[in-house]
Design a protein around this motif. Structure first.
Motif, PDB file in Angstrom:
ATOM      1  N   GLU A 135       0.844  -1.194   0.000  1.00  0.00           N
ATOM      2  CA  GLU A 135       0.000   0.000   0.000  1.00  0.00           C
ATOM      3  C   GLU A 135       0.880   1.244   0.000  1.00  0.00           C
ATOM      4  N   GLY A 171      -2.675   5.050   0.373  1.00  0.00           N
ATOM      5  CA  GLY A 171      -3.809   4.133   0.465  1.00  0.00           C
ATOM      6  C   GLY A 171      -4.013   3.282  -0.767  1.00  0.00           C
ATOM      7  N   GLN A 172      -3.422   3.683  -1.899  1.00  0.00           N
ATOM      8  CA  GLN A 172      -3.542   2.863  -3.107  1.00  0.00           C
ATOM      9  C   GLN A 172      -2.769   1.559  -2.946  1.00  0.00           C
ATOM     10  N   MET A 173      -3.307   0.501  -3.575  1.00  0.00           N
ATOM     11  CA  MET A 173      -2.535  -0.734  -3.642  1.00  0.00           C
ATOM     12  C   MET A 173      -1.709  -0.693  -4.920  1.00  0.00           C
ATOM     13  N   THR A 226     -10.175  -3.729  -1.309  1.00  0.00           N
ATOM     14  CA  THR A 226      -9.131  -4.488  -1.967  1.00  0.00           C
ATOM     15  C   THR A 226      -9.401  -5.985  -1.968  1.00  0.00           C
TER      16      THR A 226
END
Ligand code: ADP
Ligand code: MG
Length: 732
Positions: free
Chosen positions: A64, A107-109, A140
């Motif tokens: 992340e 916060g993005q994967m 996710t």
């Protein structure tokens, strides 16, 4: 339902605009798209925990985004991103990557792939490739379940349209095409072959190369050696080999001239031999003579490194034809070479009393006309000239043998190219005769039999490659040098030591050895720091060697002036020849024992080798001095190293092939090279051999293993394949 031949624009999600971008990649049909293979795979089924990474390995990490930002060092801007899994963190760096500034949000994967490095005890990824897998607020877990991006082995594709069509885009589109394609994909490979090689059915193979099974070996995947890869690569090569095999058979089925190899002919050959032929020369002649005796046209390639003595073999073949009452045409790529062949023919064939003529562009028109008349009336027995001249305008009374000296100017590529040009892309069989006496053939008197053709090449094509690219020719190889040669000693020096080099040259010249000094270009232009041959000629002749006989040779000189210079050099009247690469082709001056190549870093490997082949042709010890100026790239370094290390043309060719790929190797970048969909001439040479063997087996059928219906089906598919690969068909 999609058919393989359906245009890509009808695949859901493509449409006309994106289809245009795909077209620039050569992807026109669904079949093309399905053969657009991933260039590597990522194991996102078992992604690595950050804690278990080890320095030095290549790893895929899914994590992340925590923080990211650009910071500047004195030398360059560096973009840094920190990704985390729970409490563990991993630093990622990209140099000069201002474009990444707004790329990531916390916060993005992301999936990251790159080399793990140890930075003072802390692990990091430097310049990893990445893919953003989800938006910060996405679920996710849920996404992973249906995603094509995680939880599996993921295919990575080369992007297209300056990055507009990403790897991710291809993944989805190709997946869609796979889902919608008709279940009935044609199977052209006969069952016996499939069984022998354990080949998967086409549809399954396509699915598996794009979406490998969970248990697939990553190593097999990355090296294109899963059963699915092997099936697709083999298939492509198999149909190409099938086409070549068929072409070769057709040529064999035509009426040729059955020359007789009587005792008289043998005696005539013996009579002219100035020295003992090498074992390789004997073997080649035997193969050629056996072809010539048969009532089919010979189509043979005589391959041998520079100086291996191809010309002598060609003259021997010429004697067979002439003694049988036929004429022989010898075509050279340049006037200088034609001239040189003419001189050696006169010298070597002298005792035979044959009538030998030289036909070149620089002759007076009257003289040309007269020579043509001699040829038409059959008085001229051996006709030597340039390709251009003999192909276009000459009528022979009774042409029996055409010898084509391609050197390396007329490589395979040009053969393919010429085919396209002359025949409007319609007829491979006829076209392949383009350079091999097509026009001459149409003027053959009497029986209408096809003349024999012998193509000579100095390009040390690795054998497997020759088998494909010259697949319609039989091959003889001269792999042994005539005796009495001392190997060339090759050295590298920086041009700050040029004084020493000139001193060395002076000593060699004093000892009676002539010298070449070679430059990469003719005139100095402002951007380049290259020393031009002209300028250096001035300097060398006036300042460095004012007391020696120095001359210059370059491509922009008038033809007769060039010839005059060459002749004087051949006669030993010029001691130092300053030249551009015009001398590289076939020039034979045994007394020249030294070659200095300036700016050697600018030349290609094959070219340097060909140049060097101009020396080491006599008994004296020969020296090749590779001078470099300025900065030498790593690749140039490897080239120069290879030359210093070995004189073996085949080894050099292999290396060149590895370093640059076949397109570059043959001189013209990519042009005209049969463009493979999935196969690579470098990676897949083992499969190429296999494909050739199986193709020959199929053509030789039907038999207990293979039915006529299967053969017909294979041939039908082969035609479609050829149409695509070469844009020109009609085999059989
Ligand atoms: P290639 O065309 O293969 O580059 P050439 O036919 O020009 O090579 O031969 C190179 C040189 O070797 C020529 O000077 C030729 O006369 C000489 N030569 C050829 N065959 C032999 C042999 N069997 N023994 C000694 N010298 C040879
Ligand atoms: Mg030659």
């Amino acid at each position: 339902m999609l058919e393989p031949s359906t245009p890509v624009q009808f695949v859901k999600g493509i449409g006309p605009r994106l289809a245009e971008i795909l077209a620039t990649k050569g992807l026109h049909t669904v079949d093309d798209l399905l053969h657009y293979l991933p260039f590597r795979y990522e194991d996102r089924l078992n992604p690595r925990g950050i804690a278990e990474l080890r320095a030095g390995e290549m790893a895929t990490v899914i994590a992340e985004v925590r923080t990211s930002g650009l910071f500047r060092t004195r030398r360059m801007p560096i973009f840094q991103m920190t990704a985390g899994q729970g409490r563990t963190r991993l630093k990622c760096l990209w140099f000069n990557a201002t474009y990444l500034k707004d790329k990531f949000q916390p916060g993005q994967m992301v999936a990251l792939y790159g080399k793990v490095q140890d930075d003072r005890g802390e692990l990091q990824l430097v310049q990893p490739q990445f893919e953003i897998l989800s938006e910060p607020d996405g679920d996710t877990e849920q996404k992973a379940a249906e995603s094509l991006e995680i939880g599996r082995i993921v295919p990575i594709y080369e992007s297209a349209g300056q990055g507009r069509l990403t790897s991710r885009w291809f993944r989805r589109i190709i997946r869609k095409a796979l889902e919608d394609i008709t279940p009935e994909l044609p199977e052209g490979i006969p069952a016996a072959v499939r069984k022998r090689l354990d080949l998967a059915p086409p549809r399954e193979a396509l699915w598996r190369v794009h979406w490998p099974d969970e248990g697939s070996s990553m190593q097999e995947l990355q090296s294109f050696r899963t059963p699915a890869h092997i099936r697709l690569i083999f298939e492509e090569l198999f149909f190409i080999e099938l086409g070549l095999e068929l072409k070769r058979r057709e040529q064999k089925a035509q009426t040729g001239i059955a020359f007789e190899l009587t005792d008289g002919v043998r005696a005539a050959i013996k009579k002219i031999l100035p020295f003992h032929p090498t074992g390789a020369q004997k073997r080649a002649l035997k193969e050629i003579a056996a072809d010539m005796e048969k009532p089919f046209p010979m189509r043979r390639l005589l391959q041998g490194d520079v100086g291996s003595g191809k010309t002598l073999v060609a003259f021997e073949a010429a004697i067979i034809a002439i003694e049988n009452g036929y004429q022989v045409a010898l075509m050279a790529p340049t006037e200088i070479l034609a001239q040189q062949h003419y001189f050696s023919a006169r010298r070597i064939l002298e005792p035979s009393g044959y009538k030998i003529v030289l036909l070149t562009g620089s002759l007076e028109d009257d003289r040309k006309r007269e020579i043509r008349r001699h040829i038409a009336q059959g008085n001229a027995q051996l006709v030597i000239g340039t390709h251009a001249l003999i192909e276009q305008k000459v009528e022979f009374a009774k042409l029996g043998l055409v010898v084509v000296d391609e050197q390396h100017r007329f490589g395979v590529l040009q053969r393919f190219k010429l085919m396209k040009k002359k025949n409007g892309g319609s007829d491979v069989r006829r076209a392949s005769l383009d350079q091999t006496g097509e026009d001459a053939r149409s003027h053959v008197a009497g029986d209408g039999a096809e003349p024999d053709v012998l193509v000579m090449t100095a390009t040390p094509i690795p054998r497997t490659l020759a088998l494909t690219l010259y697949g319609d020719l039989d091959i003889s190889v001269l792999d042994e040098m005539p005796p009495g040669r001392t190997p060339i000693i090759t050295r590298r020096v920086g041009d700050e030591r040029s004084d020493e080099v000139w001193q060395f040259v002076r000593k060699q010249v004093a000892a009676g050895h002539q010298t070449y000094i070679v430059y990469p270009v003719i005139e100095e232009n402002e951007e380049s720091e290259l020393k031009a041959a002209m300028k250096m000629y001035q300097e060398l002749s006036k300042k460095v060697f004012p007391d020696l006989r120095v001359a210059v040779l370059h491509g922009r000189m008038e033809a007769d002036l060039k010839e005059q210079v060459m002749r004087l050099f051949q006669q030993g009247k010029i001691q130092i020849l300053v030249s551009t690469t015009v001398i590289e082709v076939g020039v034979d001056v045994p007394n020249a024992a030294v070659m200095v190549i300036e700016h050697a870093e600018r030349f290609g490997l094959a070219q340097l080798h060909q140049l060097r082949g101009r020396i080491g042709r006599g008994a004296a010890k020969s020296y090749c001095i590779l001078m470099t100026g300025g900065k030498v790239s790593e690749e140039a370094e490897r080239r120069l190293d290879a030359l210093v290390r070995t004189n073996d043309g085949f080894q050099i060719a292999e290396l060149d092939l590895e370093m640059r790929g076949p397109g570059e190797f043959f001189g013209t970048k990519q042009a005209g090279l049969p463009s493979f969909q999935v196969a690579s001439l470098i990676r897949d040479r083992d499969l190429l051999e296999l494909a050739k063997k199986e193709a020959a087996f199929v053509i030789a059928g039907p038999n207990s293993e293979i039915s006529q219906a299967e053969i017909d089906r294979a041939l039908r598919q082969m035609r479609t394949r050829w149409q695509k690969t070469y844009g020109l068909v009609e085999v059989g």
